[in-house]
Structure formats: structure tokens, C-alpha cells
Design a protein around this motif. Structure first.
Motif, mmCIF file in Angstrom:
data_model
loop_
_atom_site.group_PDB
_atom_site.id
_atom_site.type_symbol
_atom_site.label_atom_id
_atom_site.label_comp_id
_atom_site.label_asym_id
_atom_site.label_seq_id
_atom_site.Cartn_x
_atom_site.Cartn_y
_atom_site.Cartn_z
ATOM 1 N N LEU A 112 5.110 -7.713 1.483
ATOM 2 C CA LEU A 112 4.019 -8.367 0.964
ATOM 3 C C LEU A 112 3.687 -9.951 1.429
ATOM 4 O O LEU A 112 2.431 -9.973 1.691
ATOM 5 N N ASN A 113 4.642 -10.644 1.454
ATOM 6 C CA ASN A 113 4.288 -11.920 2.110
ATOM 7 C C ASN A 113 3.814 -11.957 3.550
ATOM 8 O O ASN A 113 2.885 -12.735 3.837
ATOM 9 N N ALA A 114 4.134 -11.105 4.092
ATOM 10 C CA ALA A 114 3.950 -10.953 5.598
ATOM 11 C C ALA A 114 2.599 -10.539 5.857
ATOM 12 O O ALA A 114 1.672 -11.011 6.875
ATOM 13 N N LYS A 115 2.154 -9.554 4.773
ATOM 14 C CA LYS A 115 0.526 -9.014 5.119
ATOM 15 C C LYS A 115 -0.417 -10.117 4.504
ATOM 16 O O LYS A 115 -1.291 -10.286 5.012
ATOM 17 N N MET A 116 0.304 -11.002 3.679
ATOM 18 C CA MET A 116 -0.661 -12.184 3.111
ATOM 19 C C MET A 116 -0.634 -13.184 4.110
ATOM 20 O O MET A 116 -1.644 -14.138 4.077
ATOM 21 N N LYS A 117 -0.245 -13.006 5.431
ATOM 22 C CA LYS A 117 -0.612 -14.214 6.400
ATOM 23 C C LYS A 117 -1.863 -14.235 6.970
ATOM 24 O O LYS A 117 -2.551 -15.284 7.254
ATOM 25 N N ASP A 118 -2.483 -13.131 6.880
ATOM 26 C CA ASP A 118 -3.929 -13.018 7.512
ATOM 27 C C ASP A 118 -5.064 -12.796 6.692
ATOM 28 O O ASP A 118 -6.195 -12.520 6.755
ATOM 29 N N GLY A 119 -4.654 -12.480 5.162
ATOM 30 C CA GLY A 119 -5.674 -12.123 4.292
ATOM 31 C C GLY A 119 -4.735 -11.590 3.083
ATOM 32 O O GLY A 119 -3.618 -11.457 2.759
ATOM 33 N N TYR A 120 -5.894 -10.752 2.015
ATOM 34 C CA TYR A 120 -4.926 -10.257 0.900
ATOM 35 C C TYR A 120 -5.835 -9.074 0.499
ATOM 36 O O TYR A 120 -7.154 -9.274 0.164
ATOM 37 N N SER A 121 -5.417 -8.155 -0.070
ATOM 38 C CA SER A 121 -5.955 -7.261 -0.701
ATOM 39 C C SER A 121 -5.038 -6.611 -1.819
ATOM 40 O O SER A 121 -3.881 -6.256 -1.524
ATOM 41 N N ASP A 122 -5.403 -6.096 -2.900
ATOM 42 C CA ASP A 122 -4.412 -5.430 -3.944
ATOM 43 C C ASP A 122 -3.968 -4.191 -3.234
ATOM 44 O O ASP A 122 -3.011 -3.808 -3.764
ATOM 45 N N ASP A 123 -4.714 -3.633 -2.305
ATOM 46 C CA ASP A 123 -4.461 -2.544 -1.815
ATOM 47 C C ASP A 123 -2.989 -2.498 -0.865
ATOM 48 O O ASP A 123 -2.418 -1.404 -0.614
ATOM 49 N N PHE A 124 -2.624 -3.762 -0.725
ATOM 50 C CA PHE A 124 -1.049 -4.134 -0.152
ATOM 51 C C PHE A 124 -0.050 -3.307 -0.717
ATOM 52 O O PHE A 124 0.715 -2.913 -0.279
ATOM 53 N N PHE A 125 -0.242 -3.237 -2.200
ATOM 54 C CA PHE A 125 0.687 -2.550 -2.895
ATOM 55 C C PHE A 125 0.876 -1.139 -2.580
ATOM 56 O O PHE A 125 1.892 -0.553 -2.396
ATOM 57 N N ALA A 126 -0.365 -0.481 -2.578
ATOM 58 C CA ALA A 126 -0.314 1.043 -2.243
ATOM 59 C C ALA A 126 0.127 1.189 -0.821
ATOM 60 O O ALA A 126 0.888 2.124 -0.537
ATOM 61 N N GLN A 127 -0.271 0.123 0.216
ATOM 62 C CA GLN A 127 0.223 0.570 1.456
ATOM 63 C C GLN A 127 1.670 0.520 1.613
ATOM 64 O O GLN A 127 2.334 1.074 2.313
ATOM 65 N N ILE A 128 2.481 -0.574 0.764
ATOM 66 C CA ILE A 128 3.780 -0.621 1.029
ATOM 67 C C ILE A 128 4.814 0.572 0.025
ATOM 68 O O ILE A 128 5.548 1.051 0.455
ATOM 69 N N LEU A 129 4.062 0.586 -1.113
ATOM 70 C CA LEU A 129 4.805 1.398 -2.049
ATOM 71 C C LEU A 129 4.193 2.852 -2.337
ATOM 72 O O LEU A 129 4.958 3.554 -2.844
ATOM 73 N N GLY A 130 3.056 3.069 -2.051
ATOM 74 C CA GLY A 130 2.448 4.557 -2.047
ATOM 75 C C GLY A 130 1.518 4.716 -3.394
ATOM 76 O O GLY A 130 1.150 5.663 -3.496
#
Length: 228
Positions: A194-212
Motif C-alpha cells: 500500500l505504501n509503495a502504491k502511495m508513492k505516485d498517488g492514492y485511491s481507495d481502490d488500492f485495497f481492492a487491487q491488493i486484497l481483492g
């Protein structure tokens, strides 16, 4: 005695330097500008600048491990972390790579102040190193990640909420830290991803991308698990 090749000597010295300095080339410094106040004196007596600098170094190493940032290339480009103990209100805050700790808080704390300051420094050092989604991540998540690091380092105070408590996943601090710990249990390394994804931006969808699963569904599952 066979002469050593210069490159071999240099490589050996670099390896030795890395071994004795786990925080690499980053420097850590601490000053107390409130030594003439009750809280500043208590800091000097119960914590000390030398100990505080060691905590900043140890915390940074722990944070890099938690974020799975094995090499400096994957970290924020910070070469110095500083702490200033000041006669200010609140607990502490971080601006850039500078941490500011309230001497008034230290002076008024009723428990084991050295352990408390250690936990606060782990939290604040996380703010130095974490990505913030280019400013787009909400504050509750940012504070939750910092408290998650404090939790995993073993410095969660007894007054924190229990797992499953809280009203929203992004309520922040201990509430969000407990939720992130649950998410990480579903997929070890989740917080690092999650932290790595947050380097370039943010979306609540990051949770779904990682955990389904979406973050709201994950929050419902989390509450259900602990009877919330």
C-alpha cells in the motif's frame, strides 16, 4: 604477504561500513531547546539526546523493513532526520524530515515517559519516510500507517482501542492501525504494498487491487470478526 587489489580493499571497507551502520548514510540528530522547562529537564533525565538519536536510527531501519525498502533507491530521498524538543503544546509533529516533540507533553506524562517517547518517535519517524499519495491520501490513513508501525514495533500504549473498535476504517491513529494490521494478516506485506502504491498517488481502490475486496467490505469483515 600478497598485496590486496585497491578495489577489493574499497569494497571490503564499504561492506564493513554498511554492517556497522544499518541506517546507511542517513544521519540522525537531536536537540533540546526546552532544557530550562520542567518537561525539558524531564526529557534530559529520563530519555536523553543520545538515546533519542539511537531511537531515530533504529526506527528508520524498522520502517524500511516494514515497508520492504531494502535499498535506498526505494525510499524517500532523505539524508538527515532531526528531532527538536520544544516548549510547545500537543504531543509532536513532523514537518519534512524534522520531528518536533512537545516538552510540555513529556513533563505532564504520568506513565513510563521513556517508553512513551520511544513510541512517539517511531510514529513520527514513519511520517518522515512514508509516501503520502502525492498529498491525495486522507489524513486518517497517513496517521493510521504511522500508528501501525508503532504497533508492530511493540510500542502501542495500553489506552489504544482494541481490535474491532472504531467507527470508520479511516478514523485514523489506533483505529486505522488495528484495521491495517487485520489487512496485513490477510496478505502479509499488505502495508508495504500500500505504501509503495502511495508513492505516485492514492485511491481507495488500492485495497481492492491488493486484497481483492473493497475497503468498505474489508472494514465490515474486520468488524464482524471481532464482534463489532
Amino acid at each position: 604477504m600478497k598485496p590486496l587489489h585497491v578495489a577489493t580493499v574499497v569494497a571490503s571497507l564499504l561492506a564493513l561500513a554498511a554492517a556497522v551502520s544499518p541506517a546507511g548514510a542517513v544521519t540522525f540528530d537531536a536537540t533540546n531547546t526546552a532544557s530550562n522547562t520542567p518537561g525539558g529537564r524531564r526529557f534530559d533525565q529520563a530519555v536523553g539526546l543520545g538515546y533519542a538519536k539511537r531511537v531515530l536510527s533504529d526506527a528508520s531501519t524498522f520502517i524500511w523493513s516494514t515497508f520492504n525498502q531494502r535499498s535506498p533507491a526505494g525510499r524517500k530521498p532523505v539524508d538527515a532526520v532531526t528531532l527538536v524538543v520544544e516548549d510547545i503544546g500537543g504531543v509532536a509533529f513532523t514537518s519534512g524530515n524534522g520531528i518536533h516533540l512537545s516538552a510540555r507533553y513529556v513533563g505532564g506524562y504520568s506513565g513510563d515517559v521513556k517508553t512513551e517517547v520511544t513510541g512517539v518517535l517511531y510514529h513520527e519517524a514513519t511520517h518522515v519516510w512514508q509516501w503520502n499519495g502525492q498529498g491525495r491520501a486522507n489524513g486518517g490513513l497517513i496517521e493510521g500507517i504511522a500508528d501501525y508501525v508503532r504497533l508492530k514495533a511493540g510500542y502501542a500504549p495500553g489506552h489504544w482501542v482494541k481490535p474491532g473498535q472504531g467507527d470508520r476504517w479511516d478514523q485514523g491513529y489506533d483505529v486505522t492501525a488495528r484495521f491495517l494490521d487485520y489487512c496485513d494478516s490477510l496478505r502479509p506485506g499488505f502495508v508495504a504494498q500500500l505504501n509503495a502504491k502511495m508513492k505516485d498517488g492514492y485511491s481507495d481502490d488500492f485495497f481492492a487491487q491488493i486484497l481483492g475486496k473493497g475497503v468498505q467490505q474489508l472494514w465490515q469483515d474486520y468488524k464482524k470478526k471481532y464482534g463489532g
